[in-house]
Design a protein around this motif. Structure first.
Motif, PDB file in Angstrom:
ATOM      1  N   TYR A  76       0.824  -1.217   0.000  1.00  0.00           N
ATOM      2  CA  TYR A  76       0.000   0.000   0.000  1.00  0.00           C
ATOM      3  C   TYR A  76       0.859   1.269   0.000  1.00  0.00           C
ATOM      4  O   TYR A  76       0.543   2.235  -0.689  1.00  0.00           O
ATOM      5  N   ILE A  77       1.951   1.267   0.780  1.00  0.00           N
ATOM      6  CA  ILE A  77       2.838   2.436   0.803  1.00  0.00           C
ATOM      7  C   ILE A  77       3.423   2.661  -0.596  1.00  0.00           C
ATOM      8  O   ILE A  77       3.427   3.777  -1.111  1.00  0.00           O
ATOM      9  N   GLN A  78       3.891   1.591  -1.209  1.00  0.00           N
ATOM     10  CA  GLN A  78       4.491   1.714  -2.540  1.00  0.00           C
ATOM     11  C   GLN A  78       3.477   2.203  -3.570  1.00  0.00           C
ATOM     12  O   GLN A  78       3.836   2.877  -4.534  1.00  0.00           O
ATOM     13  N   LEU A  79       2.213   1.857  -3.378  1.00  0.00           N
ATOM     14  CA  LEU A  79       1.153   2.252  -4.312  1.00  0.00           C
ATOM     15  C   LEU A  79       0.549   3.616  -3.973  1.00  0.00           C
ATOM     16  O   LEU A  79      -0.372   4.071  -4.645  1.00  0.00           O
ATOM     17  N   GLY A  80       1.055   4.247  -2.893  1.00  0.00           N
ATOM     18  CA  GLY A  80       0.550   5.558  -2.513  1.00  0.00           C
ATOM     19  C   GLY A  80      -0.798   5.517  -1.821  1.00  0.00           C
ATOM     20  O   GLY A  80      -1.488   6.524  -1.720  1.00  0.00           O
ATOM     21  N   ARG A  81      -1.168   4.358  -1.302  1.00  0.00           N
ATOM     22  CA  ARG A  81      -2.455   4.198  -0.618  1.00  0.00           C
ATOM     23  C   ARG A  81      -2.193   4.168   0.893  1.00  0.00           C
ATOM     24  O   ARG A  81      -2.338   3.159   1.566  1.00  0.00           O
ATOM     25  N   GLY A 106       8.413   1.564  11.858  1.00  0.00           N
ATOM     26  CA  GLY A 106       9.000   2.462  10.866  1.00  0.00           C
ATOM     27  C   GLY A 106       8.075   2.668   9.680  1.00  0.00           C
ATOM     28  O   GLY A 106       7.902   3.799   9.198  1.00  0.00           O
ATOM     29  N   ASN A 107       7.454   1.581   9.214  1.00  0.00           N
ATOM     30  CA  ASN A 107       6.514   1.703   8.096  1.00  0.00           C
ATOM     31  C   ASN A 107       5.279   2.495   8.489  1.00  0.00           C
ATOM     32  O   ASN A 107       4.756   3.274   7.686  1.00  0.00           O
ATOM     33  N   LEU A 108       4.807   2.302   9.714  1.00  0.00           N
ATOM     34  CA  LEU A 108       3.639   3.063  10.175  1.00  0.00           C
ATOM     35  C   LEU A 108       3.989   4.559  10.244  1.00  0.00           C
ATOM     36  O   LEU A 108       3.228   5.407   9.756  1.00  0.00           O
ATOM     37  N   ALA A 109       5.147   4.873  10.798  1.00  0.00           N
ATOM     38  CA  ALA A 109       5.582   6.274  10.862  1.00  0.00           C
ATOM     39  C   ALA A 109       5.708   6.856   9.453  1.00  0.00           C
ATOM     40  O   ALA A 109       5.277   7.986   9.194  1.00  0.00           O
ATOM     41  N   LEU A 110       6.262   6.072   8.530  1.00  0.00           N
ATOM     42  CA  LEU A 110       6.427   6.535   7.155  1.00  0.00           C
ATOM     43  C   LEU A 110       5.073   6.799   6.495  1.00  0.00           C
ATOM     44  O   LEU A 110       4.894   7.813   5.811  1.00  0.00           O
ATOM     45  N   ALA A 111       4.111   5.909   6.716  1.00  0.00           N
ATOM     46  CA  ALA A 111       2.773   6.110   6.150  1.00  0.00           C
ATOM     47  C   ALA A 111       2.136   7.381   6.719  1.00  0.00           C
ATOM     48  O   ALA A 111       1.498   8.149   5.984  1.00  0.00           O
ATOM     49  N   TYR A 112       2.330   7.622   8.008  1.00  0.00           N
ATOM     50  CA  TYR A 112       1.832   8.865   8.602  1.00  0.00           C
ATOM     51  C   TYR A 112       2.525  10.081   7.972  1.00  0.00           C
ATOM     52  O   TYR A 112       1.889  11.103   7.711  1.00  0.00           O
ATOM     53  N   ILE A 113       3.834   9.979   7.747  1.00  0.00           N
ATOM     54  CA  ILE A 113       4.581  11.083   7.132  1.00  0.00           C
ATOM     55  C   ILE A 113       4.019  11.375   5.740  1.00  0.00           C
ATOM     56  O   ILE A 113       3.752  12.525   5.398  1.00  0.00           O
ATOM     57  N   SER A 115       1.164  10.858   4.736  1.00  0.00           N
ATOM     58  CA  SER A 115      -0.176  11.429   4.912  1.00  0.00           C
ATOM     59  C   SER A 115      -0.117  12.806   5.580  1.00  0.00           C
ATOM     60  O   SER A 115      -1.159  13.383   5.886  1.00  0.00           O
ATOM     61  N   ALA A 116       1.093  13.301   5.833  1.00  0.00           N
ATOM     62  CA  ALA A 116       1.342  14.592   6.489  1.00  0.00           C
ATOM     63  C   ALA A 116       0.746  14.663   7.896  1.00  0.00           C
ATOM     64  O   ALA A 116       0.385  15.722   8.374  1.00  0.00           O
ATOM     65  N   ASP A 117       0.658  13.506   8.570  1.00  0.00           N
ATOM     66  CA  ASP A 117       0.206  13.467   9.961  1.00  0.00           C
ATOM     67  C   ASP A 117       1.456  13.332  10.842  1.00  0.00           C
ATOM     68  O   ASP A 117       1.780  12.256  11.352  1.00  0.00           O
ATOM     69  N   TYR A 118       2.172  14.453  10.990  1.00  0.00           N
ATOM     70  CA  TYR A 118       3.479  14.430  11.639  1.00  0.00           C
ATOM     71  C   TYR A 118       3.410  14.122  13.130  1.00  0.00           C
ATOM     72  O   TYR A 118       4.318  13.507  13.677  1.00  0.00           O
ATOM     73  N   ASP A 119       2.324  14.528  13.798  1.00  0.00           N
ATOM     74  CA  ASP A 119       2.201  14.236  15.229  1.00  0.00           C
ATOM     75  C   ASP A 119       2.106  12.734  15.472  1.00  0.00           C
ATOM     76  O   ASP A 119       2.783  12.196  16.354  1.00  0.00           O
ATOM     77  N   LYS A 120       1.268  12.059  14.690  1.00  0.00           N
ATOM     78  CA  LYS A 120       1.149  10.598  14.853  1.00  0.00           C
ATOM     79  C   LYS A 120       2.454   9.910  14.459  1.00  0.00           C
ATOM     80  O   LYS A 120       2.838   8.906  15.063  1.00  0.00           O
ATOM     81  N   LEU A 125       7.293   7.036  16.337  1.00  0.00           N
ATOM     82  CA  LEU A 125       8.760   6.963  16.406  1.00  0.00           C
ATOM     83  C   LEU A 125       9.288   6.952  17.836  1.00  0.00           C
ATOM     84  O   LEU A 125      10.467   6.702  18.054  1.00  0.00           O
ATOM     85  N   GLN A 126       8.418   7.230  18.819  1.00  0.00           N
ATOM     86  CA  GLN A 126       8.831   7.166  20.227  1.00  0.00           C
ATOM     87  C   GLN A 126       8.829   5.730  20.758  1.00  0.00           C
ATOM     88  O   GLN A 126       9.260   5.487  21.869  1.00  0.00           O
ATOM     89  N   GLN A 127       8.325   4.777  19.945  1.00  0.00           N
ATOM     90  CA  GLN A 127       8.244   3.395  20.418  1.00  0.00           C
ATOM     91  C   GLN A 127       9.638   2.853  20.729  1.00  0.00           C
ATOM     92  O   GLN A 127      10.613   3.170  20.046  1.00  0.00           O
ATOM     93  N   ALA A 128       9.676   2.013  21.734  1.00  0.00           N
ATOM     94  CA  ALA A 128      10.950   1.449  22.197  1.00  0.00           C
ATOM     95  C   ALA A 128      11.720   0.754  21.079  1.00  0.00           C
ATOM     96  O   ALA A 128      12.943   0.838  21.028  1.00  0.00           O
TER      97      ALA A 128
END
Length: 185
Positions: A76-81, A106-113, A115-120, A125-128
């Motif tokens: 989904y990330i690669q397809l822009g979804r 890392g993939n979840l943070a990247l998907a948020y990025i 989506s321009a949801d920088y807070d999430k 990225l604070q995860q252990a």
């Protein structure tokens, strides 16, 4: 590339015509063959085919192994979804009581990025599992650049690989870990 395409076709043909095994062996052979197919399709950049393979290997109601959500999110990330990637990884996070492994987080943070949801993304990225990781630092640096937070960028810059300690910040190219089986093809 021709060898990879042929291998993918062979795996799909085998899967369609094979006998079902009993017990855990069935789950194991399905997962191994699906994983190899995901690696091949990723290498060929055929991300829609990853989604199709998932539907074939794990039809609705089949209770797939929870970590197969990583392959769906990657596609989904690669397809822009990005919303679909986020949904898969948030569901995985719930199943793991919020303890995502570094790659999934890392993939979840990247998907948020994306989506321009920088807070999430920063929360993720604070995860252990990502604490102090170069990948996590590169993603944080990118977010701080997007937010024009020069102070935080300066704090991180010295910890980054040289290729990423630049302005404007760069995002790493997303891939999947190398498959030992794929290396033999």
């Amino acid at each position: 590339s021709t060898k990879l395409v042929q291998t993918a076709l062979n795996i799909q043909k085998w899967f369609a015509n094979r006998d079902t095994l009993s017990g855990f062996e069935e789950g194991e052979i399905k997962l191994e063959s699906y994983t190899l197919l995901v690696h091949i399709f990723s290498k060929l950049e055929q991300y829609e085919d990853i989604l199709s393979a998932y539907e074939t290997w794990y039809p609705a109601g089949s209770n797939p192994p929870y970590f197969t959500k990583n392959s769906l999110a990657h596609a989904y990330i690669q397809l822009g979804r990005y919303e679909l990637a986020i949904a898969e990884l948030e569901e995985l996070s719930k199943e793991l009581n919020g303890n995502l492994h570094a790659g999934s987080a890392g993939n979840l943070a990247l998907a948020y990025i994306y989506s321009a949801d920088y807070d999430k993304a920063l929360d993720t990225l604070q995860q252990a599992s990502l604490e102090g990781s170069a990948y996590g630092d590169v993603l944080k640096y990118y977010i701080f650049d997007q937010q024009n937070n020069q102070t935080k960028m300066a704090e991180l810059k010295g910890r980054l690989p040289a290729a990423f300690a630049v302005t404007p910040a760069l995002l790493p190219r997303v891939g999947i870990p190398q498959s030992p089986l794929l290396a033999k093809l």
